[in-house]
Design an enzyme around this catalytic site. Sequence first.
Site, PDB file in Angstrom:
ATOM      1  N   MET A   1      35.159   6.385  -0.712  1.00 21.13           N
ATOM      2  CA  MET A   1      35.256   6.684   0.699  1.00 21.13           C
ATOM      3  C   MET A   1      36.594   6.188   1.191  1.00 21.13           C
ATOM      4  O   MET A   1      36.652   5.176   1.842  1.00 21.13           O
ATOM      5  CB  MET A   1      34.115   5.973   1.427  1.00 21.13           C
ATOM      6  N   PRO A   2      37.664   6.856   0.864  1.00 24.39           N
ATOM      7  CA  PRO A   2      38.963   6.428   1.375  1.00 24.39           C
ATOM      8  C   PRO A   2      39.116   6.675   2.871  1.00 24.39           C
ATOM      9  O   PRO A   2      38.541   7.613   3.427  1.00 24.39           O
ATOM     10  CB  PRO A   2      39.952   7.288   0.603  1.00 24.39           C
ATOM     11  N   LEU A   3      39.891   5.809   3.490  1.00 30.38           N
ATOM     12  CA  LEU A   3      40.332   5.977   4.866  1.00 30.38           C
ATOM     13  C   LEU A   3      41.848   6.104   4.792  1.00 30.38           C
ATOM     14  O   LEU A   3      42.519   5.220   4.247  1.00 30.38           O
ATOM     15  CB  LEU A   3      39.928   4.770   5.713  1.00 30.38           C
ATOM     16  N   THR A  72      43.132   3.320   2.225  1.00 28.17           N
ATOM     17  CA  THR A  72      42.233   2.192   2.038  1.00 28.17           C
ATOM     18  C   THR A  72      41.030   2.723   1.269  1.00 28.17           C
ATOM     19  O   THR A  72      40.408   3.705   1.678  1.00 28.17           O
ATOM     20  CB  THR A  72      41.789   1.600   3.389  1.00 28.17           C
TER      21      THR A  72
END
Length: 126
Positions: A1-3, A72
């Site tokens: 789950m990258p931001l 992130t």
Amino acid sequence: MPLVHISLRTGKPESYRQAIFDGLYRAMHETFNVPEDDQFMTITEHDAVNFRYSSAYLGVSRGDDLVYIQITANNTRTVEQKKALFARIVEILGEDPGIRPQDVFVNIVEVAKENWSLGNGVAHYA
């Protein structure tokens, strides 16, 4: 789950910015095992006076089309996956919207899985 946070100089058309979104998602999906529809990204545009970079640090010749990309993500990817991601981002963004490889600056910030809440106050990965 990258931001993903993307920073660039102001003035690019919507199609350019959308191509960055699409290209980053595609690269993460292909190399980082990011699931379908896992797209959490922002773009911030900056006037020239508020956007600073070194034009030759480490021998890389950067220009005003420089794009900062900070991802992130969970600290679960291998060095090989990170290298593949960097290479794929440069390749895709070179094709569309046409960003030079020297103008793609990528940083990955790794966090433990328990540090995410994707809504409703729930620690989704803890």
